[in-house]
Design a protein around this motif. Structure first.
Motif, PDB file in Angstrom:
ATOM      1  N   SER A  20       0.824  -1.222   0.000  1.00  0.00           N
ATOM      2  CA  SER A  20       0.000   0.000   0.000  1.00  0.00           C
ATOM      3  C   SER A  20       0.852   1.265   0.000  1.00  0.00           C
ATOM      4  O   SER A  20       0.536   2.246  -0.687  1.00  0.00           O
ATOM      5  CB  SER A  20      -0.885   0.057   1.243  1.00  0.00           C
ATOM      6  OG  SER A  20      -1.707  -1.052   1.329  1.00  0.00           O
ATOM      7  N   SER A  57      -1.870  -6.966  -5.162  1.00  0.00           N
ATOM      8  CA  SER A  57      -1.780  -5.565  -4.752  1.00  0.00           C
ATOM      9  C   SER A  57      -2.582  -5.274  -3.502  1.00  0.00           C
ATOM     10  O   SER A  57      -3.751  -5.610  -3.388  1.00  0.00           O
ATOM     11  CB  SER A  57      -2.271  -4.649  -5.875  1.00  0.00           C
ATOM     12  OG  SER A  57      -2.125  -3.298  -5.469  1.00  0.00           O
ATOM     13  N   SER A  58      -1.916  -4.617  -2.580  1.00  0.00           N
ATOM     14  CA  SER A  58      -2.595  -4.058  -1.412  1.00  0.00           C
ATOM     15  C   SER A  58      -3.088  -2.680  -1.806  1.00  0.00           C
ATOM     16  O   SER A  58      -2.787  -2.189  -2.886  1.00  0.00           O
ATOM     17  CB  SER A  58      -1.616  -3.908  -0.253  1.00  0.00           C
ATOM     18  OG  SER A  58      -0.994  -5.127   0.020  1.00  0.00           O
ATOM     19  N   GLY A  59      -3.797  -2.048  -0.905  1.00  0.00           N
ATOM     20  CA  GLY A  59      -4.168  -0.659  -1.139  1.00  0.00           C
ATOM     21  C   GLY A  59      -5.650  -0.385  -1.038  1.00  0.00           C
ATOM     22  O   GLY A  59      -6.061   0.776  -0.988  1.00  0.00           O
ATOM     23  N   SER A  60      -6.470  -1.438  -0.989  1.00  0.00           N
ATOM     24  CA  SER A  60      -7.913  -1.164  -1.006  1.00  0.00           C
ATOM     25  C   SER A  60      -8.334  -0.378   0.241  1.00  0.00           C
ATOM     26  O   SER A  60      -9.144   0.549   0.151  1.00  0.00           O
ATOM     27  CB  SER A  60      -8.709  -2.459  -1.138  1.00  0.00           C
ATOM     28  OG  SER A  60      -8.554  -3.253   0.007  1.00  0.00           O
ATOM     29  N   ILE A  61      -7.767  -0.739   1.378  1.00  0.00           N
ATOM     30  CA  ILE A  61      -8.180  -0.063   2.610  1.00  0.00           C
ATOM     31  C   ILE A  61      -7.622   1.361   2.624  1.00  0.00           C
ATOM     32  O   ILE A  61      -8.333   2.333   2.914  1.00  0.00           O
ATOM     33  CB  ILE A  61      -7.709  -0.870   3.847  1.00  0.00           C
ATOM     34  CG1 ILE A  61      -8.383  -2.251   3.834  1.00  0.00           C
ATOM     35  CG2 ILE A  61      -8.018  -0.118   5.148  1.00  0.00           C
ATOM     36  CD1 ILE A  61      -7.847  -3.249   4.838  1.00  0.00           C
ATOM     37  N   ALA A  62      -6.347   1.479   2.242  1.00  0.00           N
ATOM     38  CA  ALA A  62      -5.709   2.799   2.241  1.00  0.00           C
ATOM     39  C   ALA A  62      -6.413   3.770   1.291  1.00  0.00           C
ATOM     40  O   ALA A  62      -6.566   4.963   1.582  1.00  0.00           O
ATOM     41  CB  ALA A  62      -4.239   2.650   1.848  1.00  0.00           C
ATOM     42  N   ASN A 142      -6.112  -9.551  -4.682  1.00  0.00           N
ATOM     43  CA  ASN A 142      -6.059  -8.998  -3.324  1.00  0.00           C
ATOM     44  C   ASN A 142      -6.859  -9.928  -2.423  1.00  0.00           C
ATOM     45  O   ASN A 142      -7.593 -10.793  -2.904  1.00  0.00           O
ATOM     46  CB  ASN A 142      -6.627  -7.570  -3.297  1.00  0.00           C
ATOM     47  CG  ASN A 142      -6.239  -6.804  -2.025  1.00  0.00           C
ATOM     48  OD1 ASN A 142      -5.554  -7.328  -1.130  1.00  0.00           O
ATOM     49  ND2 ASN A 142      -6.676  -5.558  -1.944  1.00  0.00           N
ATOM     50  N   GLU A 143      -6.708  -9.732  -1.140  1.00  0.00           N
ATOM     51  CA  GLU A 143      -7.529 -10.511  -0.217  1.00  0.00           C
ATOM     52  C   GLU A 143      -8.966 -10.006  -0.292  1.00  0.00           C
ATOM     53  O   GLU A 143      -9.206  -8.809  -0.500  1.00  0.00           O
ATOM     54  CB  GLU A 143      -6.998 -10.376   1.209  1.00  0.00           C
ATOM     55  CG  GLU A 143      -7.837 -11.167   2.194  1.00  0.00           C
ATOM     56  CD  GLU A 143      -7.096 -11.594   3.435  1.00  0.00           C
ATOM     57  OE1 GLU A 143      -6.035 -11.022   3.731  1.00  0.00           O
ATOM     58  OE2 GLU A 143      -7.588 -12.528   4.118  1.00  0.00           O
ATOM     59  N   ASP A 145     -11.082  -8.763   1.542  1.00  0.00           N
ATOM     60  CA  ASP A 145     -11.130  -8.169   2.879  1.00  0.00           C
ATOM     61  C   ASP A 145     -12.551  -7.897   3.370  1.00  0.00           C
ATOM     62  O   ASP A 145     -12.813  -7.928   4.567  1.00  0.00           O
ATOM     63  CB  ASP A 145     -10.380  -6.827   2.876  1.00  0.00           C
ATOM     64  CG  ASP A 145      -8.878  -7.015   2.746  1.00  0.00           C
ATOM     65  OD1 ASP A 145      -8.305  -7.783   3.529  1.00  0.00           O
ATOM     66  OD2 ASP A 145      -8.273  -6.373   1.860  1.00  0.00           O
ATOM     67  N   GLY A 155      -4.654 -11.324   6.359  1.00  0.00           N
ATOM     68  CA  GLY A 155      -4.275 -10.133   7.114  1.00  0.00           C
ATOM     69  C   GLY A 155      -3.093  -9.418   6.507  1.00  0.00           C
ATOM     70  O   GLY A 155      -2.915  -8.230   6.700  1.00  0.00           O
ATOM     71  N   ASP A 156      -2.263 -10.108   5.779  1.00  0.00           N
ATOM     72  CA  ASP A 156      -1.163  -9.403   5.121  1.00  0.00           C
ATOM     73  C   ASP A 156      -0.949 -10.021   3.749  1.00  0.00           C
ATOM     74  O   ASP A 156      -1.111 -11.226   3.564  1.00  0.00           O
ATOM     75  CB  ASP A 156       0.127  -9.469   5.948  1.00  0.00           C
ATOM     76  CG  ASP A 156       0.704 -10.857   5.976  1.00  0.00           C
ATOM     77  OD1 ASP A 156       1.403 -11.214   5.018  1.00  0.00           O
ATOM     78  OD2 ASP A 156       0.429 -11.601   6.942  1.00  0.00           O
ATOM     79  N   ASN A 157      -0.605  -9.152   2.825  1.00  0.00           N
ATOM     80  CA  ASN A 157      -0.506  -9.612   1.446  1.00  0.00           C
ATOM     81  C   ASN A 157       0.830 -10.257   1.108  1.00  0.00           C
ATOM     82  O   ASN A 157       0.980 -10.821   0.035  1.00  0.00           O
ATOM     83  CB  ASN A 157      -0.797  -8.451   0.490  1.00  0.00           C
ATOM     84  CG  ASN A 157      -2.294  -8.253   0.289  1.00  0.00           C
ATOM     85  OD1 ASN A 157      -3.103  -8.935   0.903  1.00  0.00           O
ATOM     86  ND2 ASN A 157      -2.655  -7.325  -0.587  1.00  0.00           N
ATOM     87  N   THR A 224       0.498  -3.586   6.805  1.00  0.00           N
ATOM     88  CA  THR A 224       0.471  -4.417   7.993  1.00  0.00           C
ATOM     89  C   THR A 224       1.734  -5.259   8.106  1.00  0.00           C
ATOM     90  O   THR A 224       2.055  -5.749   9.161  1.00  0.00           O
ATOM     91  CB  THR A 224      -0.748  -5.357   7.946  1.00  0.00           C
ATOM     92  OG1 THR A 224      -0.735  -5.996   6.677  1.00  0.00           O
ATOM     93  CG2 THR A 224      -2.031  -4.592   8.127  1.00  0.00           C
TER      94      THR A 224
HETATM   95  N1  GLU Z   1      -5.497  -6.443   1.684  1.00  0.00           N
HETATM   96  C1  GLU Z   1      -5.147  -5.192   2.302  1.00  0.00           C
HETATM   97  C2  GLU Z   1      -5.547  -4.037   1.389  1.00  0.00           C
HETATM   98  O1  GLU Z   1      -5.642  -4.184   0.235  1.00  0.00           O
HETATM   99  C3  GLU Z   1      -3.675  -5.023   2.571  1.00  0.00           C
HETATM  100  C4  GLU Z   1      -2.959  -6.082   3.344  1.00  0.00           C
HETATM  101  C5  GLU Z   1      -1.447  -5.815   3.347  1.00  0.00           C
HETATM  102  O2  GLU Z   1      -1.022  -4.733   2.965  1.00  0.00           O
HETATM  103  O3  GLU Z   1      -0.671  -6.705   3.692  1.00  0.00           O
HETATM  104  O4  GLU Z   1      -5.729  -2.940   1.803  1.00  0.00           O
END
Ligand code: GLU
Length: 402
Positions: A20, A57-62, A142-143, A145, A155-157, A224
């Motif tokens: 992210s 890719s992470s970033g969905s929450i951010a 992505n997870e 979530d 919990g972590d990508n 995370t």
């Molecule tokens: N799946 C989460 C997201 O996309 C991030 C998890 C991580 O960064 O490890 O926001």
């Protein structure tokens, strides 16, 4: 030693994990589209060189939190889930826009741990992702979530990316992060901290380094993962025959620079992905049934071919799609173990039939193979395997075989 274990140029199928903090501006929550465009350029170049590229890719929450007015503080689980739901759309769209500049199609895949760990779902996810790669798309994963609760989340990508990499038999996983790898001590505090260019084996000393050097807690609380989750990812990847690199990703074209020798920590696998997959099938899975094959199919299997329904003569036991089954020769000798692409009740109906007849018989268009060659681990002749007799397996009364 500065020589990477598997240079990027040799990889055929690679997974790139994007954190992210690289993709999202910590202050504004906006996607750094220029950075993403540069990444897309690098991905396009790798694909043009004949490689399959997958992105985790992470970033969905951010990204999502600011659209829901959730501020910058720590979030409750349900707030994160809500943020992920709105951020994921924007994330997928940003990748689509960046890769469309190269006429590359993006496919979004949201997974939960069960999709990579549970065999049946694993087989489905693997087949779909590989199909997308064959069709030239870039899967962006992505997870899931939004629906995952605390207990059933990765919990972590970092770990998710490693599971995906081994699931699809990738030969390289690149974790783009905000450090250029593993150090013998915290480089911010210790001037003598040494960069580790290559890890041939994850020894307790290496694990201890990751424990000490939690320098990757990325800025702005966006990520995370730390070095510990990266090392967990390395264990999973290497165990699955996949090389892994931890590389700095903040700069534009970080992925491209890796192919020209940018500094990174490379983890070397002891085996090839397919060999690791076959070991997993033969060594760790307990067969729950059996498929008997004719002499022609037995010979084809020995040449590395898949098992087609036409070559199968009998089914034993009750099994579901994706379950491990023994493959028996005409004389009941165990030829190997494989993951069945069909449940026993459907497999029985297509025994001895041509692949093109499957849809008519079953009413749905299933796989061409009963067991795909990649999902088959043959017993090695000359090592006692051919003396192994069929263990008793309950035979369904309605099997009507032989
Ligand atoms: N799946 C989460 C997201 O996309 C991030 C998890 C991580 O960064 O490890 O926001």
């Amino acid at each position: 030693m500065d020589t990477p274990a598997i240079p990027l140029s040799e990889a055929r199928r690679l997974v790139v994990k994007i954190g992210s903090a690289l993709l999202v501006d910590g202050a504004t929550g906006a996607i750094r589209q220029d950075w993403l465009d540069a990444l897309a350029d690098d991905i396009a170049a790798l694909k043009a060189g004949g490689r399959e590229v997958l992105v985790v890719s992470s970033g969905s929450i951010a990204v999502g939190r600011r659209h829901l007015g959730l501020g910058n503080g720590s979030l409750k689980l349900e707030e994160k889930q809500a943020a992920a739901a709105t951020g994921q759309i924007r994330l997928a769209h940003a990748y689509q826009t960046a890769l469309a500049r190269h006429d590359i199609t993006v496919a979004q895949i949201l997974v939960s741990p069960a999709d990579t760990e549970e065999r049946r779902r694993h087989l489905n996810a693997r087949n779909t992702i590989l199909q997308l790669c064959r069709l030239g798309a870039v899967p962006v994963i992505n997870e899931n979530d939004t629906v995952a609760t605390a207990e059933i989340r990765y919990g972590d990508n970092d770990r998710l990316a490693a599971r995906v990499a081994t699931m699809v038999s990738a030969d390289l996983l690149i974790l783009l992060s905000d450090v250029d790898g593993l150090y013998s001590a915290d480089p911010h505090r210790d001037p003598n901290a040494r960069h580790i260019a290559e890890v041939a084996e994850i020894t307790p000393e290496i694990a201890a380094m990751a424990g000490d050097v939690m320098v990757t807690r990325e800025r702005g609380g966006l990520s995370t993962g730390g070095m510990r989750t990266k090392l967990d990812a390395a264990r999973i990847a290497v165990g699955g025959g996949c090389a892994m690199a931890i590389a700095a990703g903040r700069e534009m074209h970080a992925l491209g620079q890796l192919s020209t020798g940018a500094r990174a920590t490379w983890f070397r696998p002891a085996t090839e992905p397919l060999a690791a997959r076959k070991r997993w099938i033969s060594g760790t899975l307990k067969p729950v049934g059996a498929i008997r094959v004719d002499a022609g199919a037995a010979a084809a299997l020995a040449r590395g071919k898949s098992l087609l329904p036409a070559g199968a003569t009998g089914i034993e036991g009750t099994f579901e799609r994706g379950d491990p089954v023994r493959v028996l020769g005409p004389d009941d000798h165990v030829l190997g173990t494989g993951l069945s692409a069909y449940a026993a009740e459907d497999a029985i109906r297509i025994l001895g039939r041509k692949t093109r007849e499957i849809a008519d018989i079953l009413g749905y268009d299933g796989r061409s193979e009963l067991i795909h060659a990649d999902d088959m681990a043959l017993a090695r002749p000359g090592r006692g395997a051919s003396d192994e007799r069929t263990p008793p397996v309950a035979r369904p009364a309605d099997a009507g075989l032989e």
